[in-house]
Write an enzyme that holds these catalytic residues in place. Structure first.
Site, PDB file in Angstrom:
ATOM      1  N   GLU A 473     -10.426   2.847 -12.556  1.00 38.78           N
ATOM      2  CA  GLU A 473      -9.629   3.467 -12.964  1.00 38.78           C
ATOM      3  C   GLU A 473      -9.564   5.254 -13.279  1.00 38.78           C
ATOM      4  O   GLU A 473      -9.589   5.362 -14.473  1.00 38.78           O
ATOM      5  CB  GLU A 473      -8.089   2.627 -13.287  1.00 38.78           C
ATOM      6  N   ASP A 550       0.165  -0.079 -16.538  1.00 40.50           N
ATOM      7  CA  ASP A 550       0.276   0.628 -14.702  1.00 40.50           C
ATOM      8  C   ASP A 550      -1.616  -0.133 -13.780  1.00 40.50           C
ATOM      9  O   ASP A 550      -1.689  -0.421 -13.106  1.00 40.50           O
ATOM     10  CB  ASP A 550      -0.515   2.595 -14.787  1.00 40.50           C
TER      11      ASP A 550
END
Ligand code: 1YM
Length: 685
Positions: A473, A550
């Site tokens: 990510e 997240d």
């Protein structure tokens, strides 16, 4: 020691039979892993379900005791206790000590339920350290006990009861000499299978009770883990709970709110309710569940289905209550009937023109939730894992019953018919547009030379078995990972921001997404029907995201994409979650990393809590430099990886989990989070 001395030749054979079961348990229950352990319960429950199907029993209780022994009780007629003429022994003794080939012992008709192996109660007895059967029949309570399949007390009358109070109760403790991997029952695994049994047996009430507390189970697991020695990755990581914004506050750590867990399954609507359950996290396209039933060529057929606004097709098939995930003849019959009937209807009612292309099966099955249940004499299970129904008569029976009743239903319900046809026409158009676009890009790719995505830092080793790819990510973490990696075997694919939620996007549209395309190209396998595991370029696909909400969300989005486009990757165990540390602890120039709050506390305990202690909480991968990232998360020698596993879950359960987590209905997600909050460790909100 056996108190019973009256053995005839039959009894000696019996003991030899059960010895064989203990010598090669895998031959009888498939495996002695957790799956086999749970299979013991299904074998006993199947007998109770058969009694329900015969019309004599309406309630089955299953209890997991604190020591992981199991009791199954029904309110049927009670296993017969009178002398069986062939063997000269009480019938009950024969049921529990003679190895049956799976067919029905005594009685007429055919045995309908029966696990994959359908081997019967004597196998459970043989594989149990001890077993006790209590039968209430003819106003008396009868009892017999066994150890590892051998009788330890003769059939005894231990008391009296009301003439009308009848039933069978079986308690067994799985043998630790046989089930070496684990002896701990998983409530959710039993829950899912028993729910399924209840859906398939309309009217039957099944109650599952767990007498163990959450803490006791955790302690038992810890003890088993120590017994087996440390392993460097966990085999089980089947549920990743990630809340949407609006339900985050709902997570409260009520880990020990309920001590005794109980679930009751009772569905008067049978498989119709099963379909509603499949669609519970989705939006149905119309109100009613379409239902067909009948008997043809001695095959009893039940089919129920309903479309939803999603894109996947979940059709669960059963033969004699056994799940057949590979499909087979019943599924083929259903697909034929569906395609033919809807095309006929659409043509007849001018929803498609005569020279338009026919609707494909795929178009009609987009967003379909269906259950097919057939009951058949001598079911033939074929295919690699014996999970495919081979009986040809099932195809004809399902096809003709569904064709006839569905044709009638559509005529009676033109508004539903129109919704389904229009939905299929939309799917057809989207597919056609995507095909044209694909042809164009193919041509372009040929001109440009195609090739791997630009952002991918590939590894140099060309043997996939040695290779792994980190899906990372964010560009900054991607940068560190590229510096940290072992170039020969570790590839890095950085992804920008949150990836697309494929659960809410038309599949053709999802394929236009840049990040999704890079993953597909990098993996090399293709997707859906064209998926080929042989072409997989990396043995391990490792999702590496921040250890916060997240990060978990991105991991779940990625898993949803894998599951919907290339489920075999997960099914065959190629997908992993990296576990970056949550804390760095420094003291006197020495460094420790902690992966949980518990670990942090025990490290501090060990080195002493004082002023020289410096604890840093990692907010994201980006806070680590390349060396730290390597040392804590990427180094195969030291890292922790969680393998994503579908565990014992059926396709239906996995489908529901993904729709629950990523679909547009909030209420089921709230429920899921409430139920699973206790499993979520280190959830940082
Ligand atoms: C908790 C498990 O095994 N129930 C059960 C089993 C049987 C009967 C009733 C039964 C069947 C018949 C007649 C028949 C079984 N009986 C046999 C056998 N529950 C559980 N409940 N009377 C009672 O099929 O004719 C095998 S299973 F062979 F003895 F008849």
């Amino acid at each position: 020691m056996t108190k019973n001395q009256n053995y005839g030749g039959d009894q000696i054979q019996v003991l030899e039979g059960l010895e064989a079961v203990r010598k090669r348990p895998g031959m009888y229950i498939g495996t002695t892993s957790s799956r086999g352990l749970h299979h013991l319960v299904y074998e006993i429950v199947d007998n109770a379900v058969d009694e329900a199907l015969a019309g004599f029993c309406d309630t089955v209780n299953v209890t997991i005791h604190k020591d992981n022994s199991i009791t199954v009780t029904d309110n049927g007629r009670g296993v017969p206790v009178d002398i069986n003429h062939k063997t000269g022994r009480p019938a009950i003794e024969v049921v529990y000590t003679v190895l049956h080939a799976g067919g029905k012992f005594g009685g007429g008709g055919y045995k309908v339920s029966g696990g994959l192996h359908g081997v019967g109660a004597s196998v459970v007895n043989a594989l149990s350290e001890n077993m006790k059967v209590i039968v209430k029949r003819d106003g008396k309570i009868h009892e017999q006990t066994y150890e590892r399949g051998k009788i330890t007390t003769d059939l005894t009358v231990t008391g009296e009861c009301d003439e009308n109070d009848t039933g069978t109760s079986v308690t067994f403790l799985p043998d630790k000499e046989i089930f070496k991997e684990t002896l701990i029952y998983d409530f959710d695994v039993l829950k899912n299978r028993l729910r399924e049994m209840a859906f398939l047996t309309k009217g039957l009430k099944i109650v599952l009770t767990d007498e163990r507390t959450f803490e006791e189970i955790e302690a038992q697991k810890e003890k088993e883990k120590q017994l087996h020695g440390g392993e460097n990755f966990s085999e089980h990581e089947d549920e990743i709970s990630e809340p949407e914004e609006d339900v985050k506050e709902e997570i409260s750590a009520d880990k020990d709110s309920e001590d005794v867990r109980q679930e009751i399954f009772h569905y008067e609507g049978g498989i119709k309710e099963f379909v509603q359950y499949l669609n519970k996290a989705k939006t149905p396209a119309y109100e009613e569940v379409i239902y067909c039933e009948g008997i043809k060529d001695k095959v009893s057929v039940e089919v129920a289905f309903q479309h939803n606004d999603g894109f996947s097709d979940i059709t669960e098939c059963f033969a004699n209550n056994i799940n057949t995930p590979e499909g087979g003849m019943h599924l083929t019959g259903f697909k034929n009937a569906l395609t033919k009937t809807f095309n006929d209807y659409a043509k007849k009612n001018k929803l498609i023109k005569d020279n338009d292309p026919a609707l494909s099966g795929e178009d009609i099955r987009e967003g379909l939730a269906a259950i097919i249940s057939v009951k058949i004499e001598n079911p033939q299970f074929e295919g690699q894992t014996k999970q495919k129904l081979g009986n040809a008569e099932a195809r004809g029976a399902v096809d003709s019953i569904v064709t006839e009743q569905l044709t009638y239903f559509l005529e009676q319900n033109p508004s539903v018919a129109r919704i389904i046809c229009e939905k299929a026409i939309l799917a057809q158009r989207a597919r056609e547009a995507a095909r044209k676009a694909r042809d164009l890009t193919r041509r372009k790719n040929v001109l440009e030379g195609g090739g791997l995505p630009g952002k991918l830092a590939d590894c140099s080793d060309k043997d996939p078995a040695n290779c792994e790819i980190f899906i990372v990510e964010g560009d900054s973490a991607g940068g560190s990972a590229k510096k940290a990696r072992t170039r020969t075997t570790q590839a890095i694919l950085p992804l920008r921001g949150k990836i697309l939620n494929v659960e809410k996007t038309r599949p053709e549209k999802a394929l236009e997404n840049e990040e999704i395309r890079s993953m597909i190209t990098a993996f090399g396998t293709g997707i859906h029907g064209e998926f080929n595991i042989e072409k997989l370029r990396y043995d391990k696909i490792i999702i590496m995201t921040d250890a916060d909400v997240d990060g978990a969300h991105i991991a779940t989005l990625l898993l949803t994409f894998f599951y919907r486009f290339m489920p075999e990757l997960i099914r065959e165990g190629h997908v992993y979650l990296a576990q970056p540390p949550l804390f760095k602890i420094e003291k006197n120039k020495k460094v420790w990393y902690a992966y949980s709050d518990d670990e942090l506390n025990s490290i501090i305990e060990e080195i002493g809590r004082d002023q020289n202690n410096k604890v840093q909480r990692y907010k994201g991968l980006g806070e680590m430099d390349a060396d730290q990232l390597w040392e804590t998360t990427m180094d195969p020698e030291k890292r922790i990886l969680l393998r994503v596993d579908m565990n014992e879950s059926s396709e239906a359960e996995v489908d529901i989990t993904f729709s629950t987590l990523m679909g547009d209905q909030v209420e089921p997600r709230r429920e899921f989070i409430e139920q699973n909050a206790k499993y979520a460790k280190n959830l940082d909100i």
